[in-house]
Design a protein around this motif. Sequence first.
Motif, short mmCIF file in Angstrom:
data_model
loop_
_atom_site.label_atom_id
_atom_site.label_comp_id
_atom_site.label_asym_id
_atom_site.label_seq_id
_atom_site.Cartn_x
_atom_site.Cartn_y
_atom_site.Cartn_z
N SER A 8 6.50 9.68 -11.48
CA SER A 8 6.89 8.31 -11.14
C SER A 8 6.31 7.86 -9.80
N VAL A 9 5.92 6.58 -9.73
CA VAL A 9 5.43 5.94 -8.51
C VAL A 9 6.26 4.70 -8.28
N THR A 10 6.87 4.61 -7.08
CA THR A 10 7.69 3.46 -6.72
C THR A 10 7.11 2.82 -5.48
N VAL A 11 6.81 1.53 -5.56
CA VAL A 11 6.21 0.85 -4.42
C VAL A 11 7.20 0.76 -3.27
N ILE A 12 6.70 0.93 -2.06
CA ILE A 12 7.50 0.74 -0.85
C ILE A 12 7.24 -0.67 -0.35
N ALA A 13 8.27 -1.50 -0.31
CA ALA A 13 8.10 -2.89 0.10
C ALA A 13 7.69 -2.99 1.57
N SER A 14 7.19 -4.15 1.94
CA SER A 14 6.82 -4.46 3.32
C SER A 14 5.71 -3.56 3.85
N ALA A 25 0.80 -1.22 0.00
CA ALA A 25 0.00 0.00 0.00
C ALA A 25 0.83 1.27 0.00
N GLY A 26 2.12 1.18 0.37
CA GLY A 26 2.96 2.37 0.43
C GLY A 26 3.67 2.63 -0.88
N TYR A 27 3.88 3.91 -1.17
CA TYR A 27 4.59 4.27 -2.41
C TYR A 27 5.25 5.64 -2.29
N GLU A 39 -14.66 -2.25 -6.23
CA GLU A 39 -13.59 -1.45 -6.82
C GLU A 39 -12.65 -0.96 -5.74
N ALA A 40 -11.36 -0.90 -6.09
CA ALA A 40 -10.33 -0.40 -5.18
C ALA A 40 -9.26 0.30 -6.00
N ILE A 41 -8.50 1.17 -5.34
CA ILE A 41 -7.33 1.80 -5.94
C ILE A 41 -6.10 1.25 -5.25
N VAL A 42 -5.17 0.72 -6.05
CA VAL A 42 -3.97 0.10 -5.49
C VAL A 42 -2.74 0.72 -6.13
N VAL A 43 -1.59 0.41 -5.55
CA VAL A 43 -0.32 0.92 -6.05
C VAL A 43 0.14 0.04 -7.22
N PRO A 44 0.58 0.62 -8.32
CA PRO A 44 1.14 -0.20 -9.41
C PRO A 44 2.36 -0.97 -8.92
N GLN A 45 2.39 -2.27 -9.24
CA GLN A 45 3.44 -3.12 -8.68
C GLN A 45 3.43 -4.49 -9.32
N GLU A 46 4.47 -5.26 -9.01
CA GLU A 46 4.54 -6.66 -9.41
C GLU A 46 3.81 -7.51 -8.37
N ILE A 47 2.94 -8.39 -8.84
CA ILE A 47 2.21 -9.29 -7.95
C ILE A 47 2.73 -10.70 -8.18
N ALA A 48 3.42 -11.24 -7.20
CA ALA A 48 3.98 -12.58 -7.32
C ALA A 48 2.86 -13.63 -7.23
#
Length: 235
Positions: free
Chosen positions: A128-134, A112-114, A161-170
Amino acid sequence: WQNNTQAITVTAAYKQGKTFSDNEFINGANLTVAADQSTEAKLKQQDLLTMPTKTISNPSQEQTLMQNGKLVINFYHALTKLDVTLTLNPEFYNDEIAATDITEFTISGTNAGYTFKAMDTANENYGSVTVIASTAADILPNQYDFTAATADNKYGMAKYEAIVVPQEIAAGSLTVSFKIGTRSFSWTNTQAYTLEQGKHYTLPLTVGKDGVTAGSRAFSVTSWEDQPGDNLGTE
């Protein structure tokens, strides 16, 4: 700006309830999408609109980024829209499922953090948006539509519906869970996905009393619809 021939650089960003400081605008802001997005109002508070840096070398001659002496500011969604559609099989028909019978609907496994850098140009539309891990969150999405089953169409449908951070989903990290009455259901992704900025993803799930299934192509994706702003002007 100084005059109509002096070069200017313009960047814009908007997030409801957030005032970006000069330092955040230049060096980046650490933000978080809220876990509770269970109403339309709460959902909209997560939306981040952005226009990356544009340079106007000569305002008096500019025709694309200026009109009638005013800046043209086109905002784009910097994050990702994620919808989940539940199709309730006819075996639920006699249960007369209502919208309120679906409870504890949760999307788990996204970070959820970015960090948002308004002046970095991710592409021609976005800062630019960079996901914050953990920073994994259990998101409570907004139920924006419900269609009850009828005698003519025994398939009920609920849309979230939801708004999420762009990211890789394993694979194995994204879970959609909910209850219908006292019965618990969940679905977890079996392959990896990439959620991109400015995209609108839809995950259709079919629900039977024995479990939840997704099609062979779980997500569909389109551009997140953009609408023109009203009463925006610069002098």
